[in-house]
Enzyme design. Structure first.
Site, short mmCIF file in Angstrom:
data_model
loop_
_atom_site.label_atom_id
_atom_site.label_comp_id
_atom_site.label_asym_id
_atom_site.label_seq_id
_atom_site.Cartn_x
_atom_site.Cartn_y
_atom_site.Cartn_z
N ASP A 138 0.83 -1.19 0.00
CA ASP A 138 0.00 0.00 0.00
C ASP A 138 0.87 1.26 0.00
O ASP A 138 1.96 1.25 -0.57
CB ASP A 138 -0.94 -0.03 1.22
CG ASP A 138 -2.31 0.49 0.91
OD1 ASP A 138 -2.43 1.71 0.72
OD2 ASP A 138 -3.26 -0.31 0.83
N HIS A 171 -3.75 5.75 3.27
CA HIS A 171 -4.53 4.54 3.00
C HIS A 171 -3.94 3.31 3.69
O HIS A 171 -4.66 2.49 4.28
CB HIS A 171 -4.62 4.33 1.49
CG HIS A 171 -5.57 3.26 1.06
ND1 HIS A 171 -5.15 2.04 0.58
CD2 HIS A 171 -6.91 3.22 1.03
CE1 HIS A 171 -6.19 1.30 0.26
NE2 HIS A 171 -7.28 2.00 0.53
N SER A 322 -11.43 -1.79 0.12
CA SER A 322 -10.05 -1.68 0.62
C SER A 322 -9.94 -2.14 2.06
O SER A 322 -8.86 -2.56 2.50
CB SER A 322 -9.57 -0.23 0.52
OG SER A 322 -9.34 0.15 -0.80
#
Length: 574
Positions: A138, A171, A322
Site C-alpha cells: 500500500d 490509505h 479496501s
C-alpha cells in the site's frame, strides 16, 4: 496505474461484544458416563470391558464415571455408543472449556465488524502469532501510531527503492489497522489477527497510485522472505503481471487477499485461483452499494462504515472494499497461526468454504461463497472441525430410483450437514464423473455415452471434518429404440391334418410373439373365416355351405409392429 479512493465517514458506537465460555476441545482417551441406578455392577463392568476401557476409582461428581479408553479410541463415537444403552443416563467426552477472551480496547465497541465475522470467538482459540507476517502492499504504514508501532516488522519501499515505509497517503495505515491493529492494550481499537506481525511494503506514489510492476515486485519479495499473507487493497485483478506474482506467492505457501473495487460494477472476469477477491458488506449483512461484484468474487467481508487506525495517530470511519480485504487477511493470519502446516491453497479453500452463506444458495457473484466467519475458518484450519463426527445427509432429488432416462440428463442431489458441506462427488458405475463445491449440487450427464440398460449413480458428500455421507440410485438408460422385426409364430393345433369334418368345425390356434400378439386370423381356402385379438384362440366355423372334398386351413398372427406370421397349411375333408 491502479487508483484507489478513500471515503471517510463517522461511525456510531455499537453495543459491546458479548462474551461467554465455550467448549473448544476435550480430554483425549477419556469419556464421562452416568449409569442409571438400575444398572448392576456386573452390567457396568461388562459395558466398560466391551470397549476395553478402565473405570477410574474417583467419580466426576454425582456418580459420573470416568472411563479411560484405549489408545486411538474415538471419544465421541464411544460416548455415542454408551448413550444408546438402555442402562445409561448420559455419556459425553470430557470437554475442556476456555474462558472467553475479552479485549480491553476502549473503542472496540465501535467496530461492528468483529461481531459480524465472529473473530472474538476465534480469539478464544488463537489470537495470531508473531511468526505469521501479513504484508500490506500500500502507501506505507504510520510507524508511530500507538496501535501499530509494536506490530511492524521491517518492510521495503518499492516506489522509491529504499527502506522508508512511512505512510505517504494515509490509505496503508487504515488498511493495516483492519488486519492487525494491537489489541488488548487498553488503547484504541482491535485488529483481526492482532498477534500477527505487519510488514509495510510501500508500492504507491504520494497520490495513492500503484503500478502493476510494483505490486508484483512486492509480492515476490515478500514470498521469498516467508511472508504467509499479502493484502492488496486495490482492484488489480485485470493485471496478469499481478496475478502471476500472486500465484508465485501462493506456491510459496501464502494467501493473497485483494479488494474487489468500489465502482458498483459487475466484473465478468473468471475466477482467479491465486487471489481471494473480496466484496464489501454492511452491518446488516447486505452487499454495499459501492462494492463491485462479479464472477471472480470469492468471499465478502465488512467494509461499510468500519472503524480503523488513521495516519494522524487517531482513528476514523471508512468505506470501501479496501477495508474488507484486510479483514480476510487477518483471518488468514489467524488460520496460519492455528495450523502453520496449512498450504496457501488449503488456507484459501477453507476460508471460502467456512463463510456464512448469504444471498443465493451456494456461490453467487455478490458474496462469493459467503461472508467470512473467523471462528469457522480457524476451527477448520486448526482441526476443531475434525471433532465433528456427523456425516452429511445426502439424497437424490432427480432422477428418481429406477427412472428411465435418455439424452442429456441433469442429476440433482440434496446435501446438508450439521456444520457445512465441503463438496459432493458424483460417480456413475463406480467411476468418478464430477464434483461440486457449492449448491445446487448437480451433474450434467450425457447418457448417450453409455449403453442402454441399468446404471448405478452414487453421490458422496463430505464436510470440513472429512465425514462422508452417500446415496445411490439405479436408473435405466434407454436411448436406442429397438425396431421390432420379428414376426409372431402361429400354428393350427386342431383339427389335425387329414381330419374329417361335419357340419361344424372347431379350429384352435397357438400363437406367440417376442413383444405380443395383436391379432390372429383363420382362412379357409384363402378366404377369411374368423379372427380374434385375445387368447385363447378358438373358433367355431359353419361348414354347411362347403363343397364336398378337401379344404385348406391357414392361420395368420400379427404383432403391433405389423409383422405377420403364417401357419402351416392343414388339409381337412368334408
Amino acid at each position: 496505474m491502479f487508483r484507489m479512493k478513500v471515503l471517510a465517514a463517522g461511525l456510531a458506537a455499537l453495543a459491546a461484544l458479548a462474551t461467554g465460555a465455550s467448549a473448544q476441545d476435550y480430554v483425549r482417551g477419556r469419556i464421562l458416563v452416568k449409569f442409571k441406578e438400575s444398572a448392576s455392577p456386573m452390567e457396568i463392568d461388562r459395558a466398560v470391558g466391551n470397549v476395553k476401557g478402565k473405570m477410574k476409582l474417583e467419580p466426576a461428581g454425582d456418580g459420573v464415571a470416568i472411563i479411560e479408553l484405549p489408545d486411538n479410541a474415538n471419544e465421541k463415537a464411544q460416548a455415542n455408543a454408551f448413550r444408546n444403552r438402555a442402562d445409561v443416563e448420559f455419556a459425553e467426552p470430557d470437554y475442556i472449556y476456555h474462558a472467553s477472551f475479552t479485549p480491553n480496547d476502549p473503542q472496540l465497541g465501535s467496530q461492528w465488524h468483529h461481531a459480524a465475522i465472529h473473530d472474538t470467538e476465534a480469539w478464544d482459540r488463537t489470537q495470531g502469532s508473531s511468526s505469521v507476517v501479513i504484508a500490506i502492499l500500500d502507501s506505507g504504514v504510520m510507524s508511530s501510531h500507538s496501535d501499530l508501532a509494536g506490530q511492524l516488522v521491517p518492510g521495503y519501499n518499492f516506489y522509491d527503492g529504499n527502506t522508508n515505509t512511512e505512510d505517504v497517503y494515509g490509505h496503508g495505515t487504515m488498511v493495516a489497522g483492519m488486519a492487525a491493529a494491537a489489541t488488548n492494550n487498553s488503547n484504541g481499537i482491535g485488529g483481526v489477527g492482532f498477534n500477527c506481525k505487519l510488514m509495510p511494503l510501500r508500492v504507491t506514489s504520494t497520490t495513492g497510485s500503484a503500478s502493476a510492476s510494483k505490486l508484483a515486485a512486492a509480492l515476490q519479495w515478500a514470498a521469498d522472505r516467508g511472508v504467509r499473507v499479502a493484502n492488496i487493497s486495490f482492484d488489480a485483478s485485470s493485471s496478469s503481471t499481478v496475478t502471476s506474482a500472486a500465484q508465485y506467492f501462493v506456491n510459496k505457501g501464502g494467501v493473497v487477499t485483494m479488494a474487489a473495487g468500489n465502482n458498483a460494477t459487475f466484473n465478468s472476469m473468471g475466477d482467479i485461483s491465486a487471489v481471494l477477491n473480496v466484496s464489501s458488506t454492511n452491518s446488516g449483512d447486505g452487499v454495499s452499494g459501492f462494492s463491485n461484484t462479479g464472477n471472480l468474487i470469492d468471499c465478502a467481508a465488512p467494509g461499510e462504515y468500519v472503524y480503523t487506525t488513521y495516519w494522524n495517530g487517531g482513528y476514523t470511519g471508512a468505506n470501501g472494499t479496501s477495508f474488507s480485504a484486510p479483514i480476510v487477511a487477518g483471518i488468514a493470519g489467524l488460520m496460519f497461526a492455528a495450523n502453520p502446516n496449512l498450504s496457501g491453497a488449503q488456507c484459501a479453500d477453507l476460508l471460502r468454504k467456512s463463510g456464512d452463506d448469504l444471498g443465493a444458495a451456494g456461490w453467487d457473484p455478490a458474496y462469493g461463497y459467503g461472508r467470512v466467519n473467523a471462528r469457522k475458518a480457524v476451527d477448520a484450519a486448526s482441526g476443531t472441525a475434525g471433532q465433528d463426527t456427523s456425516a452429511p445427509s445426502v439424497s437424490f432429488s432427480s432422477p428418481s430410483n429406477n427412472a428411465t432416462v435418455s439424452g442429456s440428463t441433469t442429476v440433482f442431489v440434496n446435501a446438508t450437514d450439521n456444520t457445512a458441506v465441503d463438496h459432493v462427488d458424483f460417480y456413475m458405475d463406480n467411476q468418478f464423473v464430477g464434483s461440486k463445491v457449492a449448491a445446487p449440487y448437480s451433474w450434467s450427464w450425457d447418457t448417450t455415452t453409455v449403453g442402454d440398460g441399468f446404471h448405478n449413480l452414487s453421490a458422496f458428500a463430505y464436510d470440513l471434518a472429512g465425514n462422508r455421507g452417500s446415496a445411490s440410485i439405479s436408473v435405466n438408460v434407454k436411448n436406442n429404440v429397438e425396431v421390432d422385426t420379428i414376426a409372431p409364430s402361429v400354428q393350427i393345433t386342431s383339427p389335425g391334418n387329414g381330419a374329417n369334418v361335419g357340419m361344424k368345425l372347431t379350429v384352435s390356434l397357438a400363437a406367440s410373439d417376442n413383444v405380443g400378439v395383436a391379432r390372429v386370423e383363420v382362412y379357409v381356402d384363402g378366404s377369411l373365416a374368423a379372427s380374434d385379438t385375445a387368447a385363447p384362440y378358438s373358433f367355431n366355423i359353419n361348414t354347411k355351405k362347403w363343397r364336398r372334398g378337401s379344404h385348406e386351413l391357414v392361420a395368420k398372427a400379427y404383432d403391433a409392429a405389423g409383422n405377420v406370421g403364417t401357419s402351416a397349411t392343414v388339409t381337412v375333408d368334408k
